[in-house]
Design a protein around this motif. Structure first.
Motif, PDB file in Angstrom:
ATOM      1  N   UNK A 271       0.785  -1.231   0.000  1.00  0.00           N
ATOM      2  CA  UNK A 271       0.000   0.000   0.000  1.00  0.00           C
ATOM      3  C   UNK A 271       0.811   1.273   0.000  1.00  0.00           C
ATOM      4  N   UNK A 272       2.124   1.169   0.211  1.00  0.00           N
ATOM      5  CA  UNK A 272       2.968   2.373   0.185  1.00  0.00           C
ATOM      6  C   UNK A 272       3.310   2.823  -1.228  1.00  0.00           C
ATOM      7  N   UNK A 273       3.149   1.928  -2.191  1.00  0.00           N
ATOM      8  CA  UNK A 273       3.539   2.248  -3.572  1.00  0.00           C
ATOM      9  C   UNK A 273       2.651   3.345  -4.153  1.00  0.00           C
ATOM     10  N   UNK A 274       3.273   4.268  -4.820  1.00  0.00           N
ATOM     11  CA  UNK A 274       2.548   5.330  -5.515  1.00  0.00           C
ATOM     12  C   UNK A 274       2.808   5.304  -7.016  1.00  0.00           C
ATOM     13  N   UNK A 298      17.471  -3.820  -9.921  1.00  0.00           N
ATOM     14  CA  UNK A 298      16.373  -3.806  -8.957  1.00  0.00           C
ATOM     15  C   UNK A 298      15.357  -2.734  -9.325  1.00  0.00           C
ATOM     16  N   UNK A 299      14.085  -3.101  -9.246  1.00  0.00           N
ATOM     17  CA  UNK A 299      12.987  -2.151  -9.461  1.00  0.00           C
ATOM     18  C   UNK A 299      12.183  -2.111  -8.170  1.00  0.00           C
ATOM     19  N   UNK A 300      12.224  -0.972  -7.481  1.00  0.00           N
ATOM     20  CA  UNK A 300      11.592  -0.856  -6.176  1.00  0.00           C
ATOM     21  C   UNK A 300      10.555   0.266  -6.177  1.00  0.00           C
ATOM     22  N   UNK A 301       9.562   0.134  -5.267  1.00  0.00           N
ATOM     23  CA  UNK A 301       8.441   1.071  -5.294  1.00  0.00           C
ATOM     24  C   UNK A 301       8.259   1.930  -4.068  1.00  0.00           C
ATOM     25  N   UNK A 302       9.157   1.833  -3.064  1.00  0.00           N
ATOM     26  CA  UNK A 302       9.036   2.699  -1.894  1.00  0.00           C
ATOM     27  C   UNK A 302      10.360   2.762  -1.152  1.00  0.00           C
ATOM     28  N   UNK A 303      10.418   3.575  -0.100  1.00  0.00           N
ATOM     29  CA  UNK A 303      11.684   3.817   0.596  1.00  0.00           C
ATOM     30  C   UNK A 303      12.036   2.728   1.608  1.00  0.00           C
ATOM     31  N   UNK A 320       8.857   6.625  -7.207  1.00  0.00           N
ATOM     32  CA  UNK A 320       7.889   7.299  -6.333  1.00  0.00           C
ATOM     33  C   UNK A 320       6.835   7.940  -7.226  1.00  0.00           C
ATOM     34  N   UNK A 321       5.959   8.734  -6.664  1.00  0.00           N
ATOM     35  CA  UNK A 321       4.900   9.345  -7.448  1.00  0.00           C
ATOM     36  C   UNK A 321       5.471  10.329  -8.468  1.00  0.00           C
ATOM     37  N   UNK A 322       5.347   9.962  -9.736  1.00  0.00           N
ATOM     38  CA  UNK A 322       5.745  10.861 -10.813  1.00  0.00           C
ATOM     39  C   UNK A 322       7.234  10.968 -11.056  1.00  0.00           C
ATOM     40  N   UNK A 323       8.052  10.234 -10.306  1.00  0.00           N
ATOM     41  CA  UNK A 323       9.500  10.359 -10.492  1.00  0.00           C
ATOM     42  C   UNK A 323      10.189   9.093  -9.981  1.00  0.00           C
ATOM     43  N   UNK A 324      11.504   9.057 -10.095  1.00  0.00           N
ATOM     44  CA  UNK A 324      12.262   7.920  -9.593  1.00  0.00           C
ATOM     45  C   UNK A 324      13.724   8.265  -9.457  1.00  0.00           C
ATOM     46  N   UNK A 325      14.386   7.553  -8.566  1.00  0.00           N
ATOM     47  CA  UNK A 325      15.822   7.758  -8.329  1.00  0.00           C
ATOM     48  C   UNK A 325      16.581   6.573  -8.928  1.00  0.00           C
ATOM     49  N   UNK A 326      17.622   6.870  -9.681  1.00  0.00           N
ATOM     50  CA  UNK A 326      18.447   5.832 -10.299  1.00  0.00           C
ATOM     51  C   UNK A 326      19.745   5.685  -9.512  1.00  0.00           C
TER      52      UNK A 326
END
Length: 352
Positions: A271-274, A298-303, A320-326
């Motif tokens: 439920x934390x995934x946005x 790795x493909x991850x969806x939350x901190x 994260x919502x609308x963006x992502x960190x590589x």
């Protein structure tokens, strides 16, 4: 690292089986042995997929003649699968089999076994003593307790091994298989305790690929994790290529096989995934099809797990919502909009 049980080394033509050597993947052709061209083609496909040895059924004299022709053109050492007939075993050895598989439940006469041993010794052929639960059961008794079945397998194995030892033949591999996961694990543990020969692992007639995968992974994986097992065959009904692919997955999951291709790690989502992590992961997987190097992505969806997985991965996407960190090799490289994540990932992959 898994510490493998110490074994002797068995020579199978150019292949070596035993604890100092990498675990060998095996499979078996699924077409009529007399169809020489198709057997050679299938053996070639299996070898290209990662099989170090390929087994072929030799049940008739015609199969023996065909087997000799297949041996001449096979790109991989061949094993002759023998049941019931000492004559077939000797024919296969003389035809150039790198190894033969004998089933103690089906070839029982001492004189026959000694003839086979003499032939194998003369030709430098390895032998797998392969006990199947279904072959050694006392079929006159309708209900043999499970514990006794394991004992019967061990007893038949021991008789054969002693006969080979008395004949001065040690180029042998042992295997004991059942369709039952727990009994397969138990019998192989007992064989590993009693003998120092290499062990061939597998479940017998495990099922369709989708059904056999989990059972094979549990049985073979549990034993490998304990250091037991030097060569494996995943038995599935249908295309033997599936056997090799599943075997590689089992070995890779335990760090016992290195693929020259990417490994994709994906968070299970919660439920934390946005962001739609599954959709993103499938996009990444399509990109990775063209990558031919052993990188971990790795493909991850939350901190919660994202930064941690990024440390262990060669390249990671923490969305994260609308963006992502590589990340690359655990270090944050850039933050990009969601629609540019794949491009940014590819750029980092090219630097690995």
């Amino acid at each position: 690292m898994i510490k493998r049980r110490k074994t002797s080394v068995v020579k199978v033509d150019s292949v070596r089986i035993g604890s100092p050597r990498p675990i060998v993947i095996q499979s078996m052709t699924k077409v009529a042995t007399t169809d020489v061209a198709r057997c050679i083609k299938q053996a070639g496909r299996l070898a290209s997929a990662g099989a170090g040895l390929v087994r072929i059924a030799v049940a008739t004299k015609a199969d023996s003649r065909a087997f000799a022709k297949i041996v001449e053109k096979s790109p991989v050492p061949l094993i002759a699968d023998i049941h019931f007939s000492a004559a077939r075993a000797i024919e296969a050895i003389e035809a150039g089999a790198a190894k033969i598989r004998l089933n103690p439940g089906n070839i029982k006469k001492r004189a026959d076994i000694l003839r086979i041993i003499a032939s194998a010794k003369a030709c430098g052929t390895a032998v797998r003593i392969g006990v199947n639960e279904a072959s050694i059961r006392d079929l006159k008794k309708a209900d043999v307790p499970a514990g006794r079945r394991v004992g019967l397998m061990l007893r038949e194995m021991t008789k054969y091994v002693r006969l080979f030892a008395k004949a001065g033949f040690s180029n042998i591999v042992l295997s004991a298989k059942s369709a039952d996961v727990v009994r397969t694990i138990e019998i192989n543990r007992r064989i590993a305790e009693k003998f120092s020969y290499p062990i061939h692992l597998g479940l017998t007639h495990a099922g369709l690929p989708e059904d056999a995968k989990a059972a094979s992974a549990v049985a073979i994986g549990a034993l490998l994790a304990e250091g037991i097992g030097d060569t494996i065959r995943v038995s599935v009904a249908g295309d033997p290529m599936q056997e090799v692919l599943i075997a590689k997955e089992i070995l890779q999951s335990l760090g016992l096989y290195k693929l020259n291709e990417p490994e994709l790690i994906v968070c299970p989502t919660c439920g934390r995934c946005q962001v739609d992590v599954v959709k993103l992961a499938r996009q990444v997987k399509r990109v990775l099809k063209d990558v031919k190097k052993p990188v971990r992505v790795a493909v991850m969806g939350c901190i919660v797990n994202g930064p941690g997985e990024a440390v262990d991965a060669d390249v990671a996407v923490c969305a994260a919502k609308g963006k992502g960190v590589i990340y690359r090799h655990g270090r944050k490289r850039t933050t990009v909009p969601e629609n540019k994540l794949i491009k940014a990932l590819v750029n980092e992959l090219e630097k690995c």
